[in-house]
Motif scaffolding. Structure first.
Motif, short mmCIF file in Angstrom:
data_model
loop_
_atom_site.label_atom_id
_atom_site.label_comp_id
_atom_site.label_asym_id
_atom_site.label_seq_id
_atom_site.Cartn_x
_atom_site.Cartn_y
_atom_site.Cartn_z
N TRP A 25 2.17 -7.44 -9.03
CA TRP A 25 0.89 -7.05 -8.42
C TRP A 25 0.34 -5.81 -9.12
CZ3 TRP A 25 -0.22 -3.00 -4.57
CH2 TRP A 25 -1.50 -3.10 -4.03
N GLU A 26 -0.96 -5.83 -9.46
CA GLU A 26 -1.54 -4.76 -10.25
C GLU A 26 -2.50 -3.88 -9.46
OE1 GLU A 26 -3.24 -6.54 -13.70
OE2 GLU A 26 -1.32 -7.35 -14.42
N GLY A 27 -2.48 -4.02 -8.15
CA GLY A 27 -3.36 -3.20 -7.34
C GLY A 27 -3.00 -1.73 -7.37
N GLY A 61 0.81 -1.21 0.00
CA GLY A 61 0.00 0.00 0.00
C GLY A 61 0.84 1.26 0.00
N GLY A 62 1.91 1.26 0.85
CA GLY A 62 2.79 2.42 0.90
C GLY A 62 3.53 2.62 -0.40
N LEU A 63 3.95 1.52 -1.03
CA LEU A 63 4.66 1.62 -2.32
C LEU A 63 3.75 2.18 -3.39
CD1 LEU A 63 7.34 1.01 -3.71
CD2 LEU A 63 6.47 -1.29 -4.21
N VAL A 64 2.50 1.73 -3.41
CA VAL A 64 1.54 2.23 -4.39
C VAL A 64 1.30 3.72 -4.20
CG1 VAL A 64 -0.87 2.13 -5.12
CG2 VAL A 64 0.38 0.02 -4.72
N ARG A 65 1.10 4.15 -2.93
CA ARG A 65 0.85 5.57 -2.68
C ARG A 65 2.07 6.40 -3.09
NH1 ARG A 65 -1.63 3.28 1.83
NH2 ARG A 65 0.25 3.54 3.11
N VAL A 74 7.37 -1.38 -8.37
CA VAL A 74 6.06 -1.94 -8.07
C VAL A 74 5.59 -2.86 -9.21
CG1 VAL A 74 4.62 -0.10 -9.09
CG2 VAL A 74 3.79 -1.35 -7.10
N ARG A 75 6.00 -2.57 -10.44
CA ARG A 75 5.63 -3.44 -11.56
C ARG A 75 6.36 -4.79 -11.46
NH1 ARG A 75 3.30 -2.01 -16.05
NH2 ARG A 75 4.79 -2.95 -17.50
N LEU A 114 1.52 1.50 -20.16
CA LEU A 114 2.45 0.41 -19.90
C LEU A 114 1.69 -0.91 -19.87
CD1 LEU A 114 4.66 1.95 -17.06
CD2 LEU A 114 4.89 2.19 -19.54
N PRO A 115 2.27 -1.97 -20.45
CA PRO A 115 1.55 -3.24 -20.58
C PRO A 115 1.34 -3.94 -19.24
CG PRO A 115 3.84 -3.50 -21.24
CD PRO A 115 3.62 -2.02 -21.02
N LEU A 116 0.16 -4.52 -19.11
CA LEU A 116 -0.18 -5.36 -17.96
C LEU A 116 -0.45 -6.76 -18.48
CD1 LEU A 116 -2.63 -2.88 -16.19
CD2 LEU A 116 -0.30 -3.41 -15.48
N THR A 117 0.26 -7.74 -17.98
CA THR A 117 0.13 -9.10 -18.50
C THR A 117 -0.89 -9.88 -17.69
OG1 THR A 117 1.95 -9.86 -17.11
CG2 THR A 117 2.51 -9.11 -19.32
N SER A 118 -1.60 -10.77 -18.38
CA SER A 118 -2.66 -11.54 -17.72
C SER A 118 -2.11 -12.50 -16.68
CB SER A 118 -3.47 -12.31 -18.77
OG SER A 118 -2.61 -13.17 -19.52
N ASP A 119 -0.85 -12.98 -16.89
CA ASP A 119 -0.28 -13.94 -15.93
C ASP A 119 0.66 -13.27 -14.95
OD1 ASP A 119 1.68 -13.26 -17.68
OD2 ASP A 119 2.18 -15.31 -18.31
N ARG A 120 0.58 -11.92 -14.88
CA ARG A 120 1.37 -11.14 -13.93
C ARG A 120 2.88 -11.28 -14.13
NH1 ARG A 120 -1.61 -10.90 -8.03
NH2 ARG A 120 -3.63 -10.16 -8.78
#
Length: 429
Positions: A134-136, A4-8, A129-130, A97-103
Motif C-alpha cells: 500500500w502506497e498511501g 493510518g496509525g502505521l503511516v503516522r 508498511v512497504r 525508495l522504489p515504488l512498483t506499479s503493481d504494488r
C-alpha cells in the motif's frame, strides 16, 4: 495497528531518526545523475515542458503523485518508468525508495543499516508498511519516465547482465565529500551491487581511492572473502563512479569481537611496515597545521600539546604500520559465515599505525552509539601517544569534511583527557 496509525508512526519515526538530511538542491543533483542530465540544464519536468509547449525529450520526470501521469506518459511512448518515495521529505531528502506499479513489495532499504534505537524503529516501520504494497503512506514521490534506457540503466545492465534493473538511493551525509549511493536490484528486489557517484567535487578523490584500494587488496587471497569485488571503477558521464558487488551477511556487532581481531590481523599482514615514530609525528603535524587555523584557539592549544607529547614519547620508537580501513565502524561491517566483511574503503591508507582502526572503532561507537568500554583493558591508555595522533588526524579529516559538531566535542574531550593523563607504558622500540 491500522494502516493510518502505521503511516503516522512511520512518518514520525523518519523525521525523528534522520540526523543527516539533504536539501532540495541535493535531490535535484541526484535526479540529474540518475537521468544523465546536464548539470546546468533545468530538470525535464513534464508539467513545465507541456505548459511551455516544448518538445518532450527522451527522459522526463514528474513530482505529481497522481497515477494518471504515468499512464498518460506510457501512452506517449515513455514505457520505462521508475517511481520513488522521497524520505523524509522532498525539501529534506535522504533516501529514494522504489515504488512498483503493481504494488510488489520490494524493500530497497538494505542500503541503510541503522544502529540506534530510534533509527532501527524507523527502518522497521518503513519496511513493514512497504511490505503491505500500500502506497498511501508516501508523502512525496518522483516519477522518472523514458522512451529508451537511461545511461545508468545501460551501465547497470553491462556490468550485471540485468536487462531491467531497478534502484534505490541514499543521498549520503551533507558536506564537501557527499556522494550518492545506488542500490542496484533485479525486478524482484534481489541486490546486484552498489554504485557510488560523487554529488560534491570532494567525493571523487575518495571514490578513486576506494576503487584503487579494493582492487589492490584483491591481490591478497586471504582477504578476498572479506571485501567486496570491484565491478567497475572509471569515468562515466563526466564523473568518476565505483560499482561494487553486493554485500551479504548480518549487521556487524557494536563491540569488538574475535571476528574483528581476525580481520584486522589479516588486513595488517598484507603490507606491514615499521615507521619511525618521529616520521609519523611529522606526518600528522603537517596535516594538523593545515587545518588548525580554521579551528578555535582552544583546539590549537590542544593540538600543540598533543604533538609535543607524541614527539617526546615516540621520538626513538618504531611504530607497527600497515593497511588501514580508515572508517572501521559497525555500520561498515557485515557478519558472514566466512567471517567479517568490510566495505566503504574510501578513507583507506597504506602506511598507518595498526592501532588506528581499533581506536576508530572505539571512538565511533562511543560517540555515535553512546557505548562505554572497559577502560582497564583500553588499548588507548596503553598507547597514549598513538591515540593522540589518531585524534588529531581524525579531527583534521572531519574538518576537511565539514562534519557535524558533536563529533568534534567528543574528540575534544578525549584529547583533554589523554593530554592530562600520564602515559601508562612506553611504545616498544
Amino acid at each position: 495497528m491500522d494502516e493510518g496509525g502505521l503511516v503516522r508512526s512511520a512518518a514520525v519515526a523518519i523525521d525523528a531518526a534522520s540526523r543527516f538530511r539533504g536539501s532540495a538542491d541535493t535531490l535535484d543533483e541526484a535526479l540529474r545523475l540518475f537521468l544523465g542530465w546536464d548539470r546546468e540544464a533545468p530538470l525535464p519536468e513534464v508539467e513545465q515542458l507541456s505548459k511551455n509547449g516544448a518538445t518532450l525529450p527522451n527522459a522526463v520526470m514528474s513530482r505529481s503523485q497522481a497515477p494518471s501521469v504515468g499512464k498518460q506518459l506510457a501512452r506517449q511512448g515513455y514505457t520505462r518508468q521508475h517511481r520513488f518515495a522521497i524520505l523524509p521529505s522532498q525539501s529534506q531528502p535522504r533516501w529514494l525508495l522504489p515504488l512498483t506499479s503493481d504494488r510488489r513489495a520490494i524493500d530497497g532499504f538494505e542500503l541503510y543499516t541503522p544502529y540506534s534505537r530510534a533509527t532501527r524503529l524507523m527502518k522497521a516501520l518503513v519496511v513493514r508498511v512497504r511490505a503491505t504494497g500500500w502506497e498511501g503512506w508516501v508523502r512525496h514521490s518522483v516519477l522518472v519516465a523514458t522512451r529508451t534506457p537511461l545511461p545508468i540503466e545501460r551501465l547497470a545492465s553491462e556490468v550485471t547482465g540485468e536487462k531491467h534493473p531497478t534502484f534505490s538511493f541514499s543521498l549520503g551525509n551533507p558536506g564537501p565529500v557527499q556522494k550518492l549511493t545506488v542500490q542496484v536490484m533485479r525486478a524482484d528486489g534481489r541486490i546486484l551491487g552498489y554504485l557510488k557517484m560523487p554529488l560534491k567535487p570532494g567525493a571523487e578523490q575518495r571514490l578513486r581511492n576506494e576503487a584503487k584500494t579494493v582492487q589492490k587488496l584483491h591481490n591478497f587471497p586471504k582477504l578476498r572473502a572479506h571485501i567486496p569485488r570491484l565491478l567497475f571503477g572509471d569515468s562515466w558521464n563526466g564523473r568518476y563512479v565505483v560499482f561494487q558487488s553486493a554485500i551479504e551477511g548480518e549487521a556487524g556487532p557494536v563491540r569488538m569481537t574475535e571476528r574483528h581481531e581476525e580481520f584486522l590481523k589479516i588486513l595488517q599482514s598484507c603490507e606491514p611496515a615499521m615507521v619511525p615514530g618521529r616520521k609519523l609525528v611529522q606526518r600528522v603535524a603537517q596535516r594538523w597545521e593545515r587545518v588548525a587555523p580554521r579551528l578555535e584557539t582552544n583546539w590549537q592549544r590542544l593540538g600543540r600539546e598533543a604533538l609535543r607529547i607524541a614527539s617526546r614519547e615516540l621520538d626513538s620508537a618504531s611504530i607497527e604500520c600497515g593497511v588501514q580501513h580508515g572508517d572501521f565502524a559497525p555500520w561498515n561491517t557485515r557478519v558472514h559465515s566466512k567471517g567479517l566483511i568490510l566495505f566503504d574503503w574510501e578513507s583507506a591508507a597504506w602506511e598507518a599505525p595498526v592501532l588506528w582502526d581499533r581506536f576508530h572503532f572505539l571512538a565511533q561507537t562511543e560517540c555515535h552509539l553512546n557505548l562505554g568500554h572497559d577502560e582497564r583493558a583500553d588499548v588507548r591508555g596503553e598507547n597514549r601517544a598513538l591515540y593522540l595522533l589518531y585524534l588529531l588526524n581524525s579531527v583534521a579529516q572531519l574538518t576537511d569534511e565539514e562534519s557535524i559538531a558533536f563529533t568534534f566535542g567528543y574528540r575534544e574531550r578525549q584529547l583533554r583527557k589523554h593530554v592530562s593523563e600520564p602515559a601508562q607504558s612506553a611504545v616498544a622500540d
